[in-house]
Design a protein around this motif. Structure first.
Motif, PDB file in Angstrom:
ATOM      1  N   LYS A 246     142.258  -1.221  75.950  1.00  0.00           N
ATOM      2  CA  LYS A 246     141.411  -0.036  76.114  1.00  0.00           C
ATOM      3  C   LYS A 246     141.202   0.674  74.779  1.00  0.00           C
ATOM      4  N   GLY A 247     139.932   0.988  74.486  1.00  0.00           N
ATOM      5  CA  GLY A 247     139.614   1.761  73.292  1.00  0.00           C
ATOM      6  C   GLY A 247     139.498   0.960  72.012  1.00  0.00           C
ATOM      7  N   ILE A 248     139.736  -0.349  72.089  1.00  0.00           N
ATOM      8  CA  ILE A 248     139.537  -1.225  70.929  1.00  0.00           C
ATOM      9  C   ILE A 248     138.187  -1.907  71.081  1.00  0.00           C
ATOM     10  N   GLY A 249     137.341  -1.780  70.079  1.00  0.00           N
ATOM     11  CA  GLY A 249     136.009  -2.365  70.170  1.00  0.00           C
ATOM     12  C   GLY A 249     136.053  -3.875  70.245  1.00  0.00           C
ATOM     13  N   LYS A 250     134.990  -4.433  70.819  1.00  0.00           N
ATOM     14  CA  LYS A 250     134.828  -5.883  70.887  1.00  0.00           C
ATOM     15  C   LYS A 250     133.672  -6.281  69.988  1.00  0.00           C
ATOM     16  N   VAL A 251     133.884  -7.286  69.168  1.00  0.00           N
ATOM     17  CA  VAL A 251     132.852  -7.748  68.242  1.00  0.00           C
ATOM     18  C   VAL A 251     131.828  -8.570  69.011  1.00  0.00           C
ATOM     19  N   THR A 252     130.552  -8.221  68.886  1.00  0.00           N
ATOM     20  CA  THR A 252     129.497  -8.916  69.620  1.00  0.00           C
ATOM     21  C   THR A 252     128.468  -9.587  68.716  1.00  0.00           C
ATOM     22  N   LEU A 253     128.494  -9.291  67.418  1.00  0.00           N
ATOM     23  CA  LEU A 253     127.518  -9.861  66.496  1.00  0.00           C
ATOM     24  C   LEU A 253     128.224 -10.554  65.345  1.00  0.00           C
ATOM     25  N   PRO A 254     127.575 -11.563  64.762  1.00  0.00           N
ATOM     26  CA  PRO A 254     128.178 -12.240  63.606  1.00  0.00           C
ATOM     27  C   PRO A 254     128.070 -11.398  62.342  1.00  0.00           C
ATOM     28  N   GLY A 255     128.792 -11.818  61.309  1.00  0.00           N
ATOM     29  CA  GLY A 255     128.697 -11.149  60.018  1.00  0.00           C
ATOM     30  C   GLY A 255     129.867 -10.248  59.691  1.00  0.00           C
ATOM     31  N   LEU A 256     130.820 -10.133  60.620  1.00  0.00           N
ATOM     32  CA  LEU A 256     132.003  -9.298  60.398  1.00  0.00           C
ATOM     33  C   LEU A 256     133.213 -10.197  60.135  1.00  0.00           C
ATOM     34  N   PRO A 257     134.310  -9.635  59.615  1.00  0.00           N
ATOM     35  CA  PRO A 257     135.486 -10.471  59.336  1.00  0.00           C
ATOM     36  C   PRO A 257     136.087 -11.117  60.579  1.00  0.00           C
ATOM     37  N   VAL A 258     135.794 -10.546  61.754  1.00  0.00           N
ATOM     38  CA  VAL A 258     136.308 -11.075  63.019  1.00  0.00           C
ATOM     39  C   VAL A 258     135.148 -11.712  63.784  1.00  0.00           C
TER      40      VAL A 258
END
Length: 372
Positions: A112-124
């Motif tokens: 809860k409260g931790i964002g989820k990465v949905t797009l490319p281009g980030l370290p995760v």
């Protein structure tokens, strides 16, 4: 008589907060200790961020809460940004830990409260919780220390949660970057260095004076610690005092260098800062100087990048993603040199054409991509 500027207090990152919370929770679970504070190791842990075999620096962090739960234990730390508070300041960073049968295995999750990465281009990569690589290693290091102290050889599951993370994320750039549902766990150095414009500018000026006094003929400017280290490695014959972290103060630094009579300079950066310099941003901080992806696509077209890639570049999420988009194009090197040349010409203009400037562009893994 002018009063001395107040010394600004450093804080600690969300990554350090999560590491301390996880370590404290595991100490309760394995050793029945309710800690009021926990000393944790600080980054870097990753080689690309400058990790070495030398012992890491350490920091003692107050623990707000620690208690047993149905399946393990929970620890929480209140994020403290020091005298440079950001959107995450004051948040409760929680770590919920439980034991696993797998030997020496550490699984890290976002709750809860931790964002989820949905797009490319980030370290995760997309689909993963927004816990950056360096904080991941920091949390795992804190867990391993407790396991070693307790003589425990089994596995540990760690779930990081921030109860008000989704609400506070509205005050960040996360949604624009495709990080949805909460905040990111960040921190490549573990502590938060107060970001006072006046004090940073004064440090830049003082650094140039020291460089000149030491007999340095050229100044090596960089946007941060990593880019400075890479520039030092690229220019091993330069004196250490010749290197100055100018952060986002591009125009200020180059204008000041010209006024001090400096005639030779190098500028070290990664792709995002390079593009902002090419766009003519005098100050390149993410909050005030966004990347113009339409302009970036036009520069790529001029350099011969395939037409079918241009819409992807225009719709990109980050500069890192653009590098991935053009990574296999045969004209990639030409495009990078073209953009770097535009950036160098902008820098020359700010230096009143009195300084010979060389731009060094590095990839995120430390590879030197181009020099102009």
């Amino acid at each position: 008589m002018e009063m001395a500027e107040k010394r600004l207090r450093e804080g600690y990152t969300t990554g350090s907060s999560a590491a301390a919370a996880a370590g404290a929770a595991l100490r309760l679970l394995l050793m029945q200790e309710r800690l009021e504070s926990l000393e944790i190791p600080l980054p870097p842990f990753l080689q690309e961020n400058g990790a070495t075999d030398a012992p890491n620096a350490r920091l003692n962090i107050p623990v707000h809460t620690v208690r047993l739960t149905n399946d393990g234990a929970m620890g929480s730390v209140i994020k403290d940004g020091g005298d440079d508070p950001d959107a995450t300041n004051g948040l409760h960073i929680e770590a919920h830990v439980s034991l696993l049968p797998d030997a020496d295995k550490i699984i890290l999750e976002g709750g809860k409260g931790i964002g989820k990465v949905t797009l490319p281009g980030l370290p995760v990569p997309p689909g993963n919780p927004a816990i950056n690589p360096e904080p991941q290693e920091q949390i795992k290091a804190a867990i391993r220390e407790v396991c070693s102290k307790a003589g425990y050889n089994g596995g540990v599951l760690v779930r990081i949660e921030v109860p008000r993370g989704a609400e506070r994320a509205k005050n960040t750039m996360n949604a624009r970057l495709g990080i949805l549902g909460g905040i990111s766990i960040l921190g490549t150095r573990g502590t938060v260095k107060p970001y006072s414009h006046s004090s940073w500018k004064a440090t830049i000026l003082q650094g140039m004076d020291v460089s000149l006094a030491a007999g340095a003929e050229c100044i090596g400017f960089s946007t941060g610690r990593r880019s400075e280290r890479l520039l030092m490695e690229a220019l091993p014959d330069w004196k250490e005092l010749a290197f100055i972290q100018a952060a986002d103060f591009v125009q200020f630094s180059l204008d000041a260098a010209a006024k001090k009579g400096i005639t030779c300079a190098a500028w070290s950066c990664f792709f995002g800062k390079l593009v902002k310099l090419a766009q003519g941003h005098a100050y390149t901080h993410a909050k005030t100087a966004p990347v113009d992806f339409i302009k970036l696509a036009e520069w790529c077209r001029e350099a011969g990048i395939a037409e079918h890639l241009l819409p992807e570049i225009e719709g990109a999420n980050t500069a890192r993603q653009v590098l991935e988009i053009i990574s296999t194009d045969p004209h990639k090197d030409t495009a990078l040199k073209h953009i770097a040349t535009i950036a160098r010409d902008t820098a020359q203009m700010w230096a009143k054409n009195n300084i010979k400037i060389t731009v060094y562009l590095f990839d995120f893994d430390g590879t030197l991509l181009t020099v102009v």
